[in-house]
Scaffold this motif. Structure first.
Motif, PDB file in Angstrom:
ATOM      1  N   ASP A  76       0.835  -1.201   0.000  1.00 10.94           N
ATOM      2  CA  ASP A  76       0.000   0.000   0.000  1.00 10.94           C
ATOM      3  C   ASP A  76       0.870   1.251   0.000  1.00 10.94           C
ATOM      4  O   ASP A  76       1.890   1.307   0.711  1.00 10.94           O
ATOM      5  CB  ASP A  76      -0.920   0.008   1.217  1.00 10.94           C
ATOM      6  CG  ASP A  76      -1.998  -1.070   1.140  1.00 10.94           C
ATOM      7  OD1 ASP A  76      -2.358  -1.457   0.009  1.00 10.94           O
ATOM      8  OD2 ASP A  76      -2.469  -1.518   2.195  1.00 10.94           O
ATOM      9  N   PRO A  77       0.478   2.270  -0.768  1.00  7.23           N
ATOM     10  CA  PRO A  77       1.252   3.517  -0.825  1.00  7.23           C
ATOM     11  C   PRO A  77       1.312   4.208   0.542  1.00  7.23           C
ATOM     12  O   PRO A  77       0.403   4.081   1.361  1.00  7.23           O
ATOM     13  CB  PRO A  77       0.483   4.384  -1.822  1.00  7.23           C
ATOM     14  CG  PRO A  77      -0.376   3.445  -2.587  1.00  7.23           C
ATOM     15  CD  PRO A  77      -0.670   2.309  -1.671  1.00  7.23           C
ATOM     16  N   VAL A  78       2.421   4.913   0.753  1.00  7.31           N
ATOM     17  CA  VAL A  78       2.602   5.712   1.970  1.00  7.31           C
ATOM     18  C   VAL A  78       3.002   7.124   1.563  1.00  7.31           C
ATOM     19  O   VAL A  78       3.551   7.352   0.484  1.00  7.31           O
ATOM     20  CB  VAL A  78       3.674   5.109   2.913  1.00  7.31           C
ATOM     21  CG1 VAL A  78       3.237   3.754   3.438  1.00  7.31           C
ATOM     22  CG2 VAL A  78       5.017   4.995   2.228  1.00  7.31           C
ATOM     23  N   ARG A  79       2.719   8.061   2.438  1.00  8.95           N
ATOM     24  CA  ARG A  79       3.142   9.444   2.239  1.00  8.95           C
ATOM     25  C   ARG A  79       4.659   9.518   2.458  1.00  8.95           C
ATOM     26  O   ARG A  79       5.252   8.623   3.077  1.00  8.95           O
ATOM     27  CB  ARG A  79       2.429  10.369   3.231  1.00  8.95           C
ATOM     28  CG  ARG A  79       0.915  10.275   3.181  1.00  8.95           C
ATOM     29  CD  ARG A  79       0.381  11.293   2.204  1.00  8.95           C
ATOM     30  NE  ARG A  79      -1.084  11.228   2.172  1.00  8.95           N
ATOM     31  CZ  ARG A  79      -1.774  10.984   1.090  1.00  8.95           C
ATOM     32  NH1 ARG A  79      -1.168  10.820  -0.060  1.00  8.95           N
ATOM     33  NH2 ARG A  79      -3.085  10.934   1.127  1.00  8.95           N
ATOM     34  N   PRO A  80       5.317  10.568   1.995  1.00 10.12           N
ATOM     35  CA  PRO A  80       6.764  10.699   2.201  1.00 10.12           C
ATOM     36  C   PRO A  80       7.170  10.658   3.683  1.00 10.12           C
ATOM     37  O   PRO A  80       8.282  10.256   4.012  1.00 10.12           O
ATOM     38  CB  PRO A  80       7.097  12.047   1.575  1.00 10.12           C
ATOM     39  CG  PRO A  80       6.060  12.217   0.510  1.00 10.12           C
ATOM     40  CD  PRO A  80       4.810  11.615   1.090  1.00 10.12           C
ATOM     41  N   ASP A  81       6.235  11.012   4.588  1.00  2.87           N
ATOM     42  CA  ASP A  81       6.541  10.961   6.023  1.00  2.87           C
ATOM     43  C   ASP A  81       6.346   9.563   6.615  1.00  2.87           C
ATOM     44  O   ASP A  81       6.533   9.351   7.806  1.00  2.87           O
ATOM     45  CB  ASP A  81       5.709  11.991   6.800  1.00  2.87           C
ATOM     46  CG  ASP A  81       4.200  11.726   6.729  1.00  2.87           C
ATOM     47  OD1 ASP A  81       3.781  10.671   6.200  1.00  2.87           O
ATOM     48  OD2 ASP A  81       3.437  12.590   7.217  1.00  2.87           O
ATOM     49  N   GLY A  82       5.919   8.578   5.772  1.00  8.41           N
ATOM     50  CA  GLY A  82       5.754   7.211   6.235  1.00  8.41           C
ATOM     51  C   GLY A  82       4.344   6.849   6.643  1.00  8.41           C
ATOM     52  O   GLY A  82       4.052   5.680   6.904  1.00  8.41           O
ATOM     53  N   ASN A  83       3.446   7.808   6.716  1.00  4.72           N
ATOM     54  CA  ASN A  83       2.058   7.529   7.076  1.00  4.72           C
ATOM     55  C   ASN A  83       1.307   6.958   5.876  1.00  4.72           C
ATOM     56  O   ASN A  83       1.633   7.274   4.733  1.00  4.72           O
ATOM     57  CB  ASN A  83       1.365   8.816   7.558  1.00  4.72           C
ATOM     58  CG  ASN A  83       1.883   9.247   8.921  1.00  4.72           C
ATOM     59  OD1 ASN A  83       2.045   8.415   9.810  1.00  4.72           O
ATOM     60  ND2 ASN A  83       2.151  10.534   9.082  1.00  4.72           N
ATOM     61  N   PRO A  84       0.285   6.132   6.155  1.00  5.51           N
ATOM     62  CA  PRO A  84      -0.491   5.537   5.053  1.00  5.51           C
ATOM     63  C   PRO A  84      -1.132   6.604   4.165  1.00  5.51           C
ATOM     64  O   PRO A  84      -1.548   7.655   4.646  1.00  5.51           O
ATOM     65  CB  PRO A  84      -1.566   4.722   5.764  1.00  5.51           C
ATOM     66  CG  PRO A  84      -1.035   4.493   7.138  1.00  5.51           C
ATOM     67  CD  PRO A  84      -0.178   5.676   7.466  1.00  5.51           C
ATOM     68  N   ALA A  85      -1.200   6.306   2.874  1.00  3.65           N
ATOM     69  CA  ALA A  85      -1.841   7.208   1.909  1.00  3.65           C
ATOM     70  C   ALA A  85      -3.213   6.630   1.585  1.00  3.65           C
ATOM     71  O   ALA A  85      -3.318   5.625   0.891  1.00  3.65           O
ATOM     72  CB  ALA A  85      -0.999   7.339   0.654  1.00  3.65           C
ATOM     73  N   ALA A  86      -4.281   7.280   2.122  1.00  2.00           N
ATOM     74  CA  ALA A  86      -5.638   6.790   1.880  1.00  2.00           C
ATOM     75  C   ALA A  86      -5.973   6.849   0.401  1.00  2.00           C
ATOM     76  O   ALA A  86      -6.552   5.917  -0.161  1.00  2.00           O
ATOM     77  CB  ALA A  86      -6.645   7.602   2.697  1.00  2.00           C
ATOM     78  N   MET A  87      -5.597   7.922  -0.250  1.00  2.02           N
ATOM     79  CA  MET A  87      -5.795   8.106  -1.685  1.00  2.02           C
ATOM     80  C   MET A  87      -4.432   8.448  -2.273  1.00  2.02           C
ATOM     81  O   MET A  87      -3.859   9.485  -1.946  1.00  2.02           O
ATOM     82  CB  MET A  87      -6.790   9.237  -1.941  1.00  2.02           C
ATOM     83  CG  MET A  87      -7.076   9.470  -3.396  1.00  2.02           C
ATOM     84  SD  MET A  87      -7.911   8.037  -4.047  1.00  2.02           S
ATOM     85  CE  MET A  87      -8.783   8.769  -5.380  1.00  2.02           C
ATOM     86  N   PRO A  88      -3.843   7.571  -3.127  1.00  2.00           N
ATOM     87  CA  PRO A  88      -2.502   7.838  -3.667  1.00  2.00           C
ATOM     88  C   PRO A  88      -2.440   9.151  -4.442  1.00  2.00           C
ATOM     89  O   PRO A  88      -3.330   9.464  -5.221  1.00  2.00           O
ATOM     90  CB  PRO A  88      -2.244   6.661  -4.590  1.00  2.00           C
ATOM     91  CG  PRO A  88      -3.189   5.594  -4.158  1.00  2.00           C
ATOM     92  CD  PRO A  88      -4.386   6.305  -3.604  1.00  2.00           C
ATOM     93  N   ASN A  89      -1.388   9.901  -4.191  1.00  2.00           N
ATOM     94  CA  ASN A  89      -1.156  11.175  -4.870  1.00  2.00           C
ATOM     95  C   ASN A  89       0.265  11.206  -5.415  1.00  2.00           C
ATOM     96  O   ASN A  89       1.123  10.421  -4.999  1.00  2.00           O
ATOM     97  CB  ASN A  89      -1.335  12.349  -3.892  1.00  2.00           C
ATOM     98  CG  ASN A  89      -2.780  12.530  -3.474  1.00  2.00           C
ATOM     99  OD1 ASN A  89      -3.653  12.664  -4.316  1.00  2.00           O
ATOM    100  ND2 ASN A  89      -3.025  12.528  -2.175  1.00  2.00           N
ATOM    101  N   VAL A  90       0.513  12.142  -6.314  1.00  2.00           N
ATOM    102  CA  VAL A  90       1.863  12.360  -6.833  1.00  2.00           C
ATOM    103  C   VAL A  90       2.788  12.625  -5.650  1.00  2.00           C
ATOM    104  O   VAL A  90       2.457  13.385  -4.743  1.00  2.00           O
ATOM    105  CB  VAL A  90       1.876  13.544  -7.826  1.00  2.00           C
ATOM    106  CG1 VAL A  90       3.298  13.885  -8.227  1.00  2.00           C
ATOM    107  CG2 VAL A  90       1.030  13.216  -9.049  1.00  2.00           C
ATOM    108  N   GLY A  91       3.931  11.966  -5.640  1.00  2.00           N
ATOM    109  CA  GLY A  91       4.903  12.134  -4.566  1.00  2.00           C
ATOM    110  C   GLY A  91       4.811  11.065  -3.490  1.00  2.00           C
ATOM    111  O   GLY A  91       5.745  10.895  -2.707  1.00  2.00           O
ATOM    112  N   ASP A  92       3.685  10.336  -3.414  1.00  2.00           N
ATOM    113  CA  ASP A  92       3.578   9.230  -2.455  1.00  2.00           C
ATOM    114  C   ASP A  92       4.507   8.102  -2.896  1.00  2.00           C
ATOM    115  O   ASP A  92       4.919   8.032  -4.059  1.00  2.00           O
ATOM    116  CB  ASP A  92       2.140   8.729  -2.358  1.00  2.00           C
ATOM    117  CG  ASP A  92       1.213   9.716  -1.659  1.00  2.00           C
ATOM    118  OD1 ASP A  92       1.723  10.653  -1.005  1.00  2.00           O
ATOM    119  OD2 ASP A  92      -0.019   9.555  -1.774  1.00  2.00           O
ATOM    120  N   LEU A  93       4.817   7.216  -1.973  1.00  2.00           N
ATOM    121  CA  LEU A  93       5.771   6.139  -2.237  1.00  2.00           C
ATOM    122  C   LEU A  93       5.087   4.780  -2.214  1.00  2.00           C
ATOM    123  O   LEU A  93       4.238   4.516  -1.344  1.00  2.00           O
ATOM    124  CB  LEU A  93       6.888   6.164  -1.197  1.00  2.00           C
ATOM    125  CG  LEU A  93       7.658   7.471  -1.070  1.00  2.00           C
ATOM    126  CD1 LEU A  93       8.628   7.408   0.098  1.00  2.00           C
ATOM    127  CD2 LEU A  93       8.386   7.787  -2.367  1.00  2.00           C
TER     128      LEU A  93
END
Length: 168
Positions: free
Chosen positions: A56-73
């Motif tokens: 599952d994608p995560v934000r750059p800060d390591g938190n889960p990304a509920a909806m993937p966005n540009v820049g998420d990992l």
């Protein structure tokens, strides 16, 4: 068949199959007594199975990304399993868009598995427009009985790779 030692060896890259080696052994004392025998040798190419699974994608800060966005990992989990009867050395993985791939260990005993790390993928505008991300990877290695065959499923449609070899 080495007549001095009795050792039967199979040359590297010999086609997989069952081979029979007939031989005769005799005493050196008089009277000479001999016996015949047949030894069966099964030869097989080493088989490697690579799994590449997107998490599952995560934000750059390591938190889960509920909806993937540009820049998420998008992190990946990778494993390599030796599905052969001999050790396989120098395990290496390559992929067009994968970076910093490291497997540990790089020598696998029969049925042993290595866990590999790879840099996460940063989601781009192109990924969003394409509706997803597609990654491919290949595994290579060396063995004493021939070049290992990558039996990973390349038709994974973005899911985990699994073997398509009916012998496994």
């Amino acid at each position: 068949l080495d007549p001095m030692t009795g050792l039967i060896t199979v040359a590297p890259n010999t086609p997989a199959g069952i081979y029979s080696v007939a031989y005769e052994i005799c005493t050196v004392d008089l009277p000479v007594n001999c016996a015949s025998a047949v030894e069966t040798v099964t030869g097989a190419h080493p088989k490697l199975v690579l799994t590449l699974q997107a998490m599952d994608p995560v934000r750059p800060d390591g938190n889960p990304a509920a909806m993937p966005n540009v820049g998420d990992l998008v992190p990946y989990v990778m494993t390599v399993t030796n599905k052969s009867i001999v050790p396989v050395e120098n395990i290496a993985i390559s992929g067009v868009d994968l970076t910093n791939i490291v497997c540990n260990p790089t020598t696998l005993a029969p049925n042993e598995m290595a866990t590999c790390t790879v840099d996460p993928h940063e989601i781009t505008v192109e990924d969003i427009n394409a509706g997803g991300i597609e990654k491919t990877a290949q595994v290579t290695g060396t063995s004493s009985i021939g070049t290992p065959v990558d039996v990973s499923d390349t038709r994974n449609n973005g899911g985990s790779e699994t073997s398509v070899d009916p012998d496994m």
